[in-house]
Design an enzyme around this catalytic site. Structure first.
Site, PDB file in Angstrom:
ATOM      1  N   CYS A   1       0.873  -1.169   0.000  1.00 29.73           N
ATOM      2  CA  CYS A   1       0.000   0.000   0.000  1.00 29.73           C
ATOM      3  C   CYS A   1       0.907   1.214   0.000  1.00 29.73           C
ATOM      4  O   CYS A   1       1.600   1.482   0.990  1.00 29.73           O
ATOM      5  CB  CYS A   1      -0.923   0.009   1.221  1.00 29.73           C
ATOM      6  SG  CYS A   1      -2.010   1.458   1.268  1.00 29.73           S
TER       7      CYS A   1
ATOM      8  N   GLU B   1      -3.752   1.327  -6.258  1.00 32.67           N
ATOM      9  CA  GLU B   1      -2.830   0.246  -6.568  1.00 32.67           C
ATOM     10  C   GLU B   1      -2.627   0.227  -8.073  1.00 32.67           C
ATOM     11  O   GLU B   1      -3.509   0.672  -8.829  1.00 32.67           O
ATOM     12  CB  GLU B   1      -3.384  -1.095  -6.063  1.00 32.67           C
ATOM     13  CG  GLU B   1      -2.361  -2.225  -6.058  1.00 32.67           C
ATOM     14  CD  GLU B   1      -1.082  -1.857  -5.336  1.00 32.67           C
ATOM     15  OE1 GLU B   1      -0.110  -1.452  -6.022  1.00 32.67           O
ATOM     16  OE2 GLU B   1      -1.035  -1.979  -4.091  1.00 32.67           O
TER      17      GLU B   1
END
Length: 221
Positions: free
Chosen positions: A2, A104
C-alpha cells in the site's frame, strides 16, 4: 503493498465515524497521500481515543538513522509478530490509519495502470497500523506503518498484496490500550473478514506524489 491512498472526508465526518471528541489539529484532506507525508491516525491512550498525525514510514525507536522509514511503509502481517522492528509494536503500539480509498497499480503488458479502490459498503475506514516514537538528540519523530496481507480474490487481479482494512466492529479492539502477545495480535488480524471492494481506473497523473487535486480520482473515460 500500500503506497498511496486518499482521505477526502471533512473533519466532522471523521469525528462522527470514529467516535472522537474535540477537533483534529491541522486537519487537511488529501487526494494523494504518499510515504514520508503526515497521515491521520487514531490511538487509545488509556483514557480516550485520540486522533493526530504520524509520519508514514516507520522509524523504530532503536534505529540509528531516520531514513530507514522510507523502507518501512508497510509491514507484512504474516511475520510482523516476530520481526524485531514490529514485534513489540504488535503488542502495544497499534493504531488506526484513516482513509477512504487507496491506489494500486495493475501491471499490463505495456504499463502499470493505476486504480482507485474503495469499500462498497461504507465511505470511511481504517487500515490496521503500527506506530513508534524515535528520538535522537533534539529530534523526535512519531511514525507509522500499514499492515498488509495476501490479496483476496478481488485484489489478486490487481496486485498480490493488499492493506488490512479493519471491519468497523473491530477497530476499537485493535487499538484497545492493553498489552497483548504479538502472536495474539497476529491471530486477530488473520481472522478478520474482508469487506467487498470496488475499483476503477484513474490517470497516471496520480503517479507523481506532488499531484494532489481532484484529477487524481477522476475515472478514465
Amino acid at each position: 503493498m500500500c503506497g498511496r491512498y486518499t482521505l477526502l472526508a471533512d473533519e466532522l465526518e471523521i469525528l462522527d465515524e470514529f467516535g472522537l471528541e474535540g477537533e483534529i489539529a491541522d486537519y487537511e484532506p488529501s487526494y494523494n497521500i504518499a510515504p514520508g507525508q503526515r497521515v491521520l491516525a487514531i490511538i487509545h491512550n488509556g483514557k480516550e481515543k485520540r486522533a493526530g498525525y504520524l509520519r508514514w514510514g516507520l522509524v523504530p525507536s532503536w534505529a540509528k538513522d531516520e531514513k530507514i522509514g522510507y523502507k518501512m511503509i508497510n509491514a507484512r502481517s504474516e511475520t510482523a509478530h516476530v520481526k524485531p522492528s514490529f514485534r513489540k509494536l504488535m503488542e502495544s503500539k497499534r493504531c488506526l490509519i484513516v482513509a477512504d480509498s487507496f491506489y494500486e497499480w495493475k501491471k499490463t503488458e505495456s504499463e502499470k495502470q493505476p486504480k482507485r479502490i474503495q469499500l462498497q459498503g461504507r465511505k470511511l475506514f481504517a487500515f490496521a497500523g503500527l506506530w513508534d516514537k524515535w528520538e535522537q538528540g533534539e529530534n523526535t519523530l512519531f511514525t507509522c506503518t500499514i499492515l498488509t496481507k495476501e490479496a483476496n480474490g478481488f485484489m489478486k487481479e490487481i496486485h498480490h498484496r493488499m492493506p488490512i482494512i479493519l471491519p468497523k466492529e473491530k477497530e476499537d479492539e485493535w487499538i484497545a490500550p492493553v498489552k497483548i502477545p504479538s502472536e495474539k495480535a497476529k491471530t486477530f488480524l488473520d481472522t478478520l473478514h474482508t469487506e467487498e471492494l470496488t475499483a476503477y481506473n484513474v490517470s497516471s497523473y496520480v503517479n507523481a506524489a506532488k499531484n494532489n487535486d481532484v484529477k487524481c480520482i477522476q475515472p478514465l473515460t
